[in-house]
Design a protein around this motif. Sequence first.
Motif, mmCIF file in Angstrom:
data_model
loop_
_atom_site.group_PDB
_atom_site.id
_atom_site.type_symbol
_atom_site.label_atom_id
_atom_site.label_comp_id
_atom_site.label_asym_id
_atom_site.label_seq_id
_atom_site.Cartn_x
_atom_site.Cartn_y
_atom_site.Cartn_z
ATOM 1 N N ARG A 292 4.712 -6.012 -8.948
ATOM 2 C CA ARG A 292 4.530 -7.312 -8.299
ATOM 3 C C ARG A 292 3.859 -8.332 -9.215
ATOM 4 N NH1 ARG A 292 6.632 -6.824 -3.547
ATOM 5 N NH2 ARG A 292 5.897 -5.391 -1.930
ATOM 6 N N GLY A 293 3.343 -7.864 -10.354
ATOM 7 C CA GLY A 293 2.711 -8.796 -11.285
ATOM 8 C C GLY A 293 1.364 -9.319 -10.813
ATOM 9 N N VAL A 294 0.673 -8.553 -9.959
ATOM 10 C CA VAL A 294 -0.660 -8.962 -9.500
ATOM 11 C C VAL A 294 -1.626 -8.877 -10.689
ATOM 12 C CG1 VAL A 294 -2.545 -8.430 -7.897
ATOM 13 C CG2 VAL A 294 -0.156 -8.059 -7.217
ATOM 14 N N PRO A 295 -2.469 -9.890 -10.911
ATOM 15 C CA PRO A 295 -3.423 -9.820 -12.025
ATOM 16 C C PRO A 295 -4.359 -8.622 -11.867
ATOM 17 C CG PRO A 295 -3.394 -12.009 -11.035
ATOM 18 C CD PRO A 295 -2.566 -11.143 -10.164
ATOM 19 N N PRO A 296 -4.726 -7.970 -12.973
ATOM 20 C CA PRO A 296 -5.500 -6.731 -12.918
ATOM 21 C C PRO A 296 -6.769 -6.826 -12.066
ATOM 22 C CG PRO A 296 -4.793 -7.137 -15.151
ATOM 23 C CD PRO A 296 -4.358 -8.313 -14.352
ATOM 24 N N ARG B 296 -7.424 -4.713 -8.730
ATOM 25 C CA ARG B 296 -8.543 -3.772 -8.635
ATOM 26 C C ARG B 296 -9.364 -4.035 -7.385
ATOM 27 N NH1 ARG B 296 -11.398 -0.125 -11.744
ATOM 28 N NH2 ARG B 296 -13.571 -0.004 -11.074
ATOM 29 N N GLY B 297 -9.617 -5.312 -7.105
ATOM 30 C CA GLY B 297 -10.372 -5.674 -5.901
ATOM 31 C C GLY B 297 -9.695 -5.138 -4.647
ATOM 32 N N ARG B 298 -8.375 -5.364 -4.561
ATOM 33 C CA ARG B 298 -7.634 -4.905 -3.380
ATOM 34 C C ARG B 298 -7.579 -3.377 -3.351
ATOM 35 N NH1 ARG B 298 -1.995 -7.735 -2.895
ATOM 36 N NH2 ARG B 298 -2.483 -9.676 -3.981
ATOM 37 N N GLY B 299 -7.439 -2.790 -4.535
ATOM 38 C CA GLY B 299 -7.359 -1.328 -4.631
ATOM 39 C C GLY B 299 -8.643 -0.689 -4.131
ATOM 40 N N LEU B 300 -9.772 -1.271 -4.508
ATOM 41 C CA LEU B 300 -11.058 -0.707 -4.077
ATOM 42 C C LEU B 300 -11.192 -0.793 -2.562
ATOM 43 C CD1 LEU B 300 -13.420 -1.986 -6.920
ATOM 44 C CD2 LEU B 300 -12.723 0.382 -6.443
ATOM 45 N N LYS B 301 -10.708 -1.903 -1.990
ATOM 46 C CA LYS B 301 -10.758 -2.039 -0.522
ATOM 47 C C LYS B 301 -9.937 -0.949 0.150
ATOM 48 C CE LYS B 301 -11.632 -6.900 0.250
ATOM 49 N NZ LYS B 301 -10.764 -7.893 -0.409
ATOM 50 N N LEU B 302 -8.750 -0.701 -0.442
ATOM 51 C CA LEU B 302 -7.876 0.333 0.140
ATOM 52 C C LEU B 302 -8.526 1.711 0.029
ATOM 53 C CD1 LEU B 302 -4.399 -0.877 -1.091
ATOM 54 C CD2 LEU B 302 -5.129 -0.560 1.289
ATOM 55 N N LEU B 303 -9.126 1.989 -1.130
ATOM 56 C CA LEU B 303 -9.792 3.289 -1.287
ATOM 57 C C LEU B 303 -10.927 3.413 -0.277
ATOM 58 C CD1 LEU B 303 -9.897 3.864 -5.168
ATOM 59 C CD2 LEU B 303 -8.540 5.076 -3.451
ATOM 60 N N ARG C 122 -2.269 4.372 -2.430
ATOM 61 C CA ARG C 122 -1.352 3.923 -3.478
ATOM 62 C C ARG C 122 -0.114 3.266 -2.854
ATOM 63 N NH1 ARG C 122 1.357 8.302 -7.480
ATOM 64 N NH2 ARG C 122 2.273 9.015 -5.535
ATOM 65 N N SER C 123 0.408 3.890 -1.784
ATOM 66 C CA SER C 123 1.581 3.315 -1.130
ATOM 67 C C SER C 123 1.239 1.998 -0.435
ATOM 68 C CB SER C 123 2.122 4.291 -0.087
ATOM 69 O OG SER C 123 3.135 5.058 -0.654
ATOM 70 N N LEU C 124 0.068 1.982 0.230
ATOM 71 C CA LEU C 124 -0.311 0.776 0.978
ATOM 72 C C LEU C 124 -0.524 -0.417 0.056
ATOM 73 C CD1 LEU C 124 -2.831 2.282 3.559
ATOM 74 C CD2 LEU C 124 -0.508 1.433 3.987
ATOM 75 N N ALA C 125 -0.882 -0.125 -1.197
ATOM 76 C CA ALA C 125 -1.177 -1.212 -2.133
ATOM 77 C C ALA C 125 0.027 -2.122 -2.341
ATOM 78 C CB ALA C 125 -1.634 -0.642 -3.475
ATOM 79 N N MET C 126 1.250 -1.588 -2.095
ATOM 80 C CA MET C 126 2.441 -2.426 -2.240
ATOM 81 C C MET C 126 2.714 -3.212 -0.961
ATOM 82 S SD MET C 126 3.743 -2.325 -5.249
ATOM 83 C CE MET C 126 5.474 -2.764 -5.134
#
Lengths: 510, 232
Positions: free
Chosen positions: B109-113, B117-124, B152-156
């Motif tokens: 998706r080309g999301v900036p790193p 990471r911010g969104r990934g941490l929320k998901l975790l 990992r799946s939800l991140a998309m």
Amino acid sequence: MTGGRRGERCGWRWWRAVAACWFGLITAAATAAELDDVRARGELVWGADQEGGGPHVYVDPESPTRLAGFEVDLADMLAAELGVKARFQQGQWDRLPLLLGRAADCVINGIESTPERARDWRCSRPYFAYALQLVARRDSPLDSPEALAKEGPRGPWRVGVLTGSAAEIEMRRRTDLAVEVVGYDGTVDCLEQLRGRVLDAVVMDDCIASFNADRFGELRGIGRPFAGGTYTILTAPDTPRLSAAIDEALGKMITDGRLKALYDRWDLAGRQQMLLLRDAAEVPPAQRGSLADLIRGALPLLLRSAGMTILLSVASFPLAILIGLAVAVGRLHGPAWLRPFLAGYVEILRGTPLMLQLYALFFLLPKVGLALPALVAAILGLAMNYSAYESEIYRAGLKAVPAGQFEAALALGMTKWQSLRHVLVPQAVRIVMPPVTSDFIALFKDTSVCSAITVIELTKRYSVLALSTGRIAELAVVTALLYLAMSWPLSLLSRWFERRLERRSERSQA
Amino acid sequence: MIEVDSLAAVRAGNRILDAVTLAVAEGTVTTLVGPSGGGKSTLLRCLNGLETFAAGRVMIAGHQLVAGDHPPRALERVRRDVGMVFQGFNLFPHLSAIDNVTLAPRIVRGVPPSEARGRGLKLLDRVGLARFADARPATLSGGQQQRVAIARSLAMEPRVMLFDEPTSALDPQMSAEVLDVIVELARGGQTMVVVTHDHGFARRAATQVVELVAGRVHRAGPPAEILTAAGR
Ligand SMILES: Nc1ncnc2c1ncn2[C@@H]1O[C@H](COP(=O)(O)OP(=O)(O)OP(=O)(O)O)[C@@H](O)[C@H]1O
Ligand SMILES: [Mg+2]
């Protein structure tokens, strides 16, 4: 799988080394054949290199099973004089003296008289007088040997010589000349490179230059021959009677005019030739220096060449890995039409000797207009050869990544290439780390083959030094130690990788 | 959200899906149940184009899949909107938990790193694993790995989530951790299809239960109807 194949190769190499050691021990213990042994056998075995070329000894182009050359005739006459038959023994030119006492009774192959040779072997009286001839292309700005003192339009003149020849010794000795000396194993290779403009000039014995004049019409001799000497027949140090018999026979052939008749037949009998033959003075043997002096003199040269060995390895191996990886990915995931080509690439490079591939790159490409510098050809050749092995390792590595990884990547919306780049290849790289590191060590040792295309690396430097000083065994030990000093850290590194990977897989199974 | 119409799939000469027709409404949970070899995994993998089918049609998250091969681009578009969680987790072992979660958003998706990471941490955090962001998969328990895989799946931000026996490889306690996460997702209105042998979960979370037997829809309906006391 590749690992196994490579293992076999190493095993085979090991056995060959062991066999060579035994052969060395057995033959070193044997004494050289003296005159009586030669007579009892009924054969005088003479060593020469048929690859070295004419007019000395060469394969007759009209009937390739026959040897021709004035030294073939000379050997026949000489043997007849001793009451035996002559039998030819092939050897690499710069290592011919090593045949003495093992595979040959004498060496007759344009061996120039030098003080070092007089010290280490028995040298016969001269049988031929040569001078050095400078050869260049007809359109070359070089007009005399003296012109080499000033740099040419492209910097120092690149001058080709036969490795180990008097021309090489002379040209390397001449610090007053603006030349870069390049050593070749064969005359024709050397002249081809001059024709292909890789070299600016070649220095060789005048008889060789005139022999090749017809074949290389676009080349010509520049100025008069300079710095000459004589050829001698070598025999083993412990064969005084054989050596004396050869001298006597040569003397007879000179006085009764048979030698002159032979040279007339070969169009080699200049006036100078005859004068030199009659009055040639004996060359005094050189003194043997101390071991410490030898090592002090040789070590800087050996170290510099070890640097070349390292350069060849570290420049070619990353390239081999990149090409190998690309080929592996292409074969597993590339378009169907590409796969047979990649398979062919791998099979050709794995199925032919590295030496031949280097030859093709260096000597054949210039014929289609692509002249690569020797170093570039060497790095490219090593990289391509090893890329075939690396690609097989990577192919196995990629297959070892569980299928679920690819599916998980695809299920996230990644393209095939994104999956490869971010998921499959990084895992394959980790899996294949140990075999790849051990291949690096193998490549490191294979760099010695590059000497065939004029690159002077450690092994080549050793053999040049060993032959010019006669300290074959001592320098071998020093050279082997240098190789060990370089490959030992590599072995440690590969073992460290293996341990790290083992620990990781134990952890993931826990 | 999903419409499957007369789907048929053939593998090695055997018809392993036959005239499968079903519909999944937006915001509902469908569980696929049935005996082993009934075709549940195959059906699920047809929904995101991991496998092809011989006849029929699939509409999913606004994309259409028809019988036979599809161009890779089309499949990539479908899979960006359809997440999948596997029985064996299939986490990327060379990446940390957070990198597993952020890889696809970044490169697909080309999301900036930093944003990824911010969104990934929320998901975790949502799956209870914020503390393990930098851990490698090999150091996590099975239940933890599966929860990272869900993150990992939800991140998309998929419109549909597919689960293929997400807890079969786990012991009861770890299963419970994972099922809690899935139930929580269902409450949040995530459309999902879950293959499971766990009837308790089906009763608790499913809107619809579909029973596949020998490649055919044997029965379909609300959990209370299909999962009788006689069921497992
Ligand atoms: N690629 C294939 N080739 C041959 N047969 C296949 C293939 N894929 C699946 N099958 C067969 O199709 C049938 C259905 O498989 P599938 O994995 O979809 O069943 P399932 O309902 O998920 O079973 P389980 O509960 O054991 O996971 C099985 O009999 C299986 O052996
Ligand atoms: Mg299944």
